[in-house]
Write an enzyme that holds these catalytic residues in place. Structure first.
Site, mmCIF file in Angstrom:
data_model
loop_
_atom_site.group_PDB
_atom_site.id
_atom_site.type_symbol
_atom_site.label_atom_id
_atom_site.label_comp_id
_atom_site.label_asym_id
_atom_site.label_seq_id
_atom_site.Cartn_x
_atom_site.Cartn_y
_atom_site.Cartn_z
ATOM 1 N N HIS A 165 0.817 -1.212 0.000
ATOM 2 C CA HIS A 165 0.000 0.000 0.000
ATOM 3 C C HIS A 165 0.850 1.261 0.000
ATOM 4 C CE1 HIS A 165 0.801 0.930 4.269
ATOM 5 N NE2 HIS A 165 0.717 -0.369 4.486
ATOM 6 N N CYS A 181 3.123 -4.730 6.891
ATOM 7 C CA CYS A 181 2.791 -4.521 5.485
ATOM 8 C C CYS A 181 3.969 -3.915 4.713
ATOM 9 C CB CYS A 181 1.572 -3.615 5.357
ATOM 10 S SG CYS A 181 0.027 -4.356 5.941
#
Length: 212
Positions: A165, A181
């Site tokens: 992301h 992440c």
């Protein structure tokens, strides 16, 4: 919206991020110096980063690819802080990334199960157990920890809660700071997002291997 206002919003909410780290002291010195303008997007313009502030190896570039993966595969190297999209001609489109803190990084094989544009964010159960004060959801926008785009990784039909992301902490690219992440500059995740369809194979490597 002026860049200065965007930056104030980003700084104000950075401590709320689940896939992000706590705000770093160095970043507080002059956030505005990281930004050069905006890129048109909907429903929000994307703040553009002055990539001259990044180590050259973390800037978007085309490199020779020597791995065995087929074209179209996304290969994430946790150790080198690189994400590569394998091309047809033996090259790879390479992006700098930020990765999880020690003990938080995942490795393995997955696929892009879905894609999100200015996605909403929600913490995982583990994140809430570690920090009960986290908000349970945040709408997509400039103050969202997932940034302008997100690729949601799946194994089979199961969302493994691992994302690639955007980030509103550009100084974290090349660092080991997140809660697991893979984060990219917002302009880089927008570029990657347009190049990979749902179903794309993703390999996350540590120690040179994706398999446990």
């Amino acid at each position: 919206m002026r860049v200065s206002r965007i930056l104030l919003a980003l700084v104000a909410v950075a401590p709320l991020a689940a896939c992000q780290s706590r705000m770093q002291t160095a970043a507080l010195d002059d956030d505005s110096a990281w930004y050069t303008g905006t890129m048109p997007d909907k429903p929000f313009d994307v703040p553009l980063v002055d990539t001259a502030r990044l180590d050259p190896k973390y800037r978007r570039q085309t490199v020779r690819y020597t791995g065995a993966e087929k074209p179209g595969t996304v290969v994430v190297d946790i150790d080198q802080r690189h994400l590569q999209l394998v091309q047809e001609d033996g090259s790879a489109r390479q992006y700098g990334i930020g990765v999880g803190k020690a003990g938080f990084s995942w490795k393995g094989e997955a696929r892009v199960g879905r894609k999100g544009v200015w996605p909403d964010w929600s913490p995982t159960t583990t994140m809430v157990s570690l920090n009960p004060d986290l908000p349970r959801t945040r709408k997509g926008g400039l103050d969202n920890p997932l940034g302008a785009r997100a690729l949601y990784l799946y194994q089979g039909n199961r969302d493994i809660l691992f994302r690639i992301h955007g980030t509103n902490e550009p100084w974290s690219i090349g660092e080991q700071m997140s809660s697991g992440c893979v984060r990219m500059l917002n302009e880089d995740i927008v570029d990657l997002f347009e190049r990979v369809p749902v179903g794309t194979q993703v390999l996350i490597k540590r120690g040179g291997k994706a398999r446990v």
